[in-house]
Design an enzyme around this catalytic site. Structure first.
Site, PDB file in Angstrom:
ATOM      1  N   LYS A  61       0.800  -1.109  -0.062  1.00  0.00           N
ATOM      2  CA  LYS A  61      -0.045  -0.005  -0.066  1.00  0.00           C
ATOM      3  C   LYS A  61       0.945   1.158  -0.057  1.00  0.00           C
ATOM      4  O   LYS A  61       0.349   2.546   0.328  1.00  0.00           O
ATOM      5  CB  LYS A  61      -0.993  -0.088   1.371  1.00  0.00           C
ATOM      6  CG  LYS A  61      -1.869  -1.125   1.042  1.00  0.00           C
ATOM      7  CD  LYS A  61      -2.715  -1.489  -0.056  1.00  0.00           C
ATOM      8  CE  LYS A  61      -3.303  -0.511  -0.618  1.00  0.00           C
ATOM      9  NZ  LYS A  61      -3.905  -0.872  -2.106  1.00  0.00           N
ATOM     10  N   GLY A  88       2.491   1.940  -2.969  1.00  0.00           N
ATOM     11  CA  GLY A  88       2.499   2.508  -4.232  1.00  0.00           C
ATOM     12  C   GLY A  88       3.291   1.693  -5.180  1.00  0.00           C
ATOM     13  O   GLY A  88       3.695   2.127  -6.339  1.00  0.00           O
ATOM     14  N   SER A 129      -4.694   2.812   4.608  1.00  0.00           N
ATOM     15  CA  SER A 129      -5.058   2.213   3.380  1.00  0.00           C
ATOM     16  C   SER A 129      -4.718   0.590   3.190  1.00  0.00           C
ATOM     17  O   SER A 129      -5.602   0.034   2.752  1.00  0.00           O
ATOM     18  CB  SER A 129      -3.693   2.743   2.567  1.00  0.00           C
ATOM     19  OG  SER A 129      -4.161   2.262   1.195  1.00  0.00           O
TER      20      SER A 129
END
Length: 339
Positions: free
Chosen positions: A93, A95, A184
């Protein structure tokens, strides 16, 4: 009088017809001679001589066509061998998918389409490095192959396993503000539960120990965000110079500078430009432009809306992460604007 007009009209039509036929014959002759003519300004000459380090513009075609050529039996063993390798080892999480897809804009980068999970999965690792090599995409000698498996960063056995395979490998870590990343992480799990019509605890109940009212370090989403603890384990095998830290928050809002830093770290010639990145107002983040006909946005599952979290819990988490963040800055030599 009528006869004279008709005769004049036939004469004009004859002249026009002759001109048309003559023009057509000229064009046919001209086209036939084009292959024999050298252009006044060759395309290569317009931009000066090509340097030895320059990546051929046909590399994108190589990416798409090499597998097809291999299946037809036209590709050589040299062409399908796994060459230079770099790995995005984490974090979850942070990216990782966005980074991989954006790096794939570079003609000298070949990406693995799926997470291989070789080094963090005992069953896969037992199959040996030849199994791993076959799972990777085909590449040319001038290209870098990149795979990403976010679980690598937090799995204890992985650093030693990668070191045994390649002690000089380049490793990419992409991080976000730790509390945001933890939320996230929770949001992704929550969505999976909801799809199966299952209930799930609120984030606050998982992140805070109800007995002590302190941050629950047993909660995986919290542990993953303690970046320095995991990095220290990797530093037992690799020097810090073999890592590049990517700012995942900046990759969302201003991706090009981050990608240029990665190009430099991987010793790639600069090829990714602002042309390759365009902001999609509907999606709320940047999408990719490979050429005038091929664009790509990340999957709809990216950029999920986070649930509202009690501000006191956010404050407690940020205070908890603060000393770990300071140590992470010190080790990596990169400072982030994290609260």
């Amino acid at each position: 009088m009528l006869f004279k007009q008709q005769a004049l009209l036939r004469q004009k039509l004859f002249v026009l017809g002759s001109l048309a036929i003559g023009s057509l014959l000229y064009l046919v002759a001209r086209v036939g001679s084009l292959d024999r003519l050298q252009p006044l300004c060759p395309i290569d000459g317009r931009f000066g001589p090509r340097s030895q380090d320059e990546i051929p513009l046909r590399a994108l075609q190589f990416k798409r066509g090499l597998l097809h050529e291999f299946r037809k039996g036209n590709a050589t063993k040299e062409q399908i061998r796994l060459h230079n390798l770099a790995i995005i080892i984490g974090v979850r999480k942070g990216g990782t998918r966005a980074l991989l897809e954006m790096l794939n804009l570079h003609p000298a980068v070949v990406k693995a389409s799926q997470e291989i999970h070789f080094f963090d999965n005992d069953e896969n690792y037992a199959k040996g490095t030849e199994w791993y090599r076959k799972k990777m995409p085909f590449s040319y000698p001038h290209q870098i192959t990149i795979e990403k498996s976010p679980a690598y960063f937090i799995t204890e056995e992985v650093p030693e396993r990668i070191y045994k395979m390649n002690s000089s490998i380049k490793l990419l870590i992409i991080v976000r503000e730790p509390t945001t990343r933890a939320i996230s992480d929770y949001t992704q799990v929550l969505e999976g539960k909801e799809r199966k019509n299952k209930t799930y605890y609120k984030f606050e109940k998982l992140a805070i120990d109800p007995n002590t009212c302190e941050v629950n370090t047993k909660y995986k989403a919290v542990r993953t965000s303690i970046y320095t603890k995991h990095l220290e384990r990797w530093l037992k095998y690799f020097p810090i110079e073999q890592f590049h830290i990517v700012d995942g928050d900046r990759l969302i809002t201003e991706p090009l500078p981050e990608l240029q830093l990665v190009e430099k770290f991987l010793n790639l010639p600069p090829r990714i430009s602002q042309y390759n990145l365009y902001f999609n107002a509907t999606r709320g983040f940047y999408c990719l432009r490979f050429n005038i006909v091929f664009n790509k946005c990340l999957a709809g599952s990216k950029g999920r809306i986070h649930p509202e979290v009690d501000t006191s819990v956010i404050t407690k988490l940020r205070k908890f992460f603060h000393p770990f963040n300071q140590k992470f800055y010190q080790i990596t030599g990169r400072t982030f604007n994290w609260p």
